[in-house]
Design an enzyme around this catalytic site. Structure first.
Site, PDB file in Angstrom:
ATOM      1  CB  THR A  14      -0.883  -0.424   1.168  1.00 20.35           C
ATOM      2  OG1 THR A  14      -0.396  -0.247   2.280  1.00 20.35           O
ATOM      3  CG2 THR A  14      -1.416  -1.136   1.188  1.00 20.35           C
ATOM      4  CG  ASP A  15      -1.223   4.599  -1.140  1.00 24.51           C
ATOM      5  OD1 ASP A  15      -1.886   4.562  -0.341  1.00 24.51           O
ATOM      6  OD2 ASP A  15      -1.509   5.266  -2.469  1.00 24.51           O
ATOM      7  CG  MET A  16       2.817   7.374   2.436  1.00 27.38           C
ATOM      8  SD  MET A  16       3.346   9.310   2.732  1.00 27.38           S
ATOM      9  CE  MET A  16       2.462   9.760   3.200  1.00 27.38           C
TER      10      MET A  16
END
Length: 129
Positions: A14-16
């Site tokens: 995942t990203d932030m």
């Protein structure tokens, strides 16, 4: 026939914002294609070592249709769209339940270990047609 491959979204995917980073869908569908090849009775290590050929992706057309998030259970559905003696075109959909969050059309070919185009393995051509 549709091949199914289950994927769990880990934190590293995942990203932030906790949403699957776009490039990771390509990893998910690659794992599913590798599993599909194995289910077809092909050993990719033997193909490389004994026959001197490997699969390579020639083209991917991708559509991002939704957002998968951390800890989602996904399923990659892989279906052969068409096949010739030298080209395999597959449709791959990443599903979260009944929702398609990513769809790709992937063109794969075989090449020799030196990069020269080669025919798809005969066993695969017989099995899929």
């Amino acid at each position: 026939m549709t091949h199914r491959f289950d994927v769990r979204v880990y934190y590293e995917d995942t990203d932030m914002a906790g949403i699957v980073y776009h490039a990771n869908y390509l990893k998910f569908i690659e794992r599913a294609r590798s599993d599909w090849v194995k289910d077809q009775g092909l050993d990719q290590n033997a193909m490389r070592e004994e026959d001197g050929i490997v699969f390579v992706v020639r083209r991917i057309e991708a559509d991002y249709l939704g957002m998968a998030k951390y800890d989602d259970a996904l399923t990659v559905n892989t279906t052969v769209k068409s096949m010739t003696g030298v080209r395999l075109i597959m449709t791959q959909e990443v599903m979260r339940g009944d929702e398609c969050v990513f769809r790709a059309e992937v063109t794969a070919v075989c090449v020799t270990t030196t990069g020269i185009p080669a025919r798809l393995p005969e066993g695969l051509r017989r099995r899929v047609h």
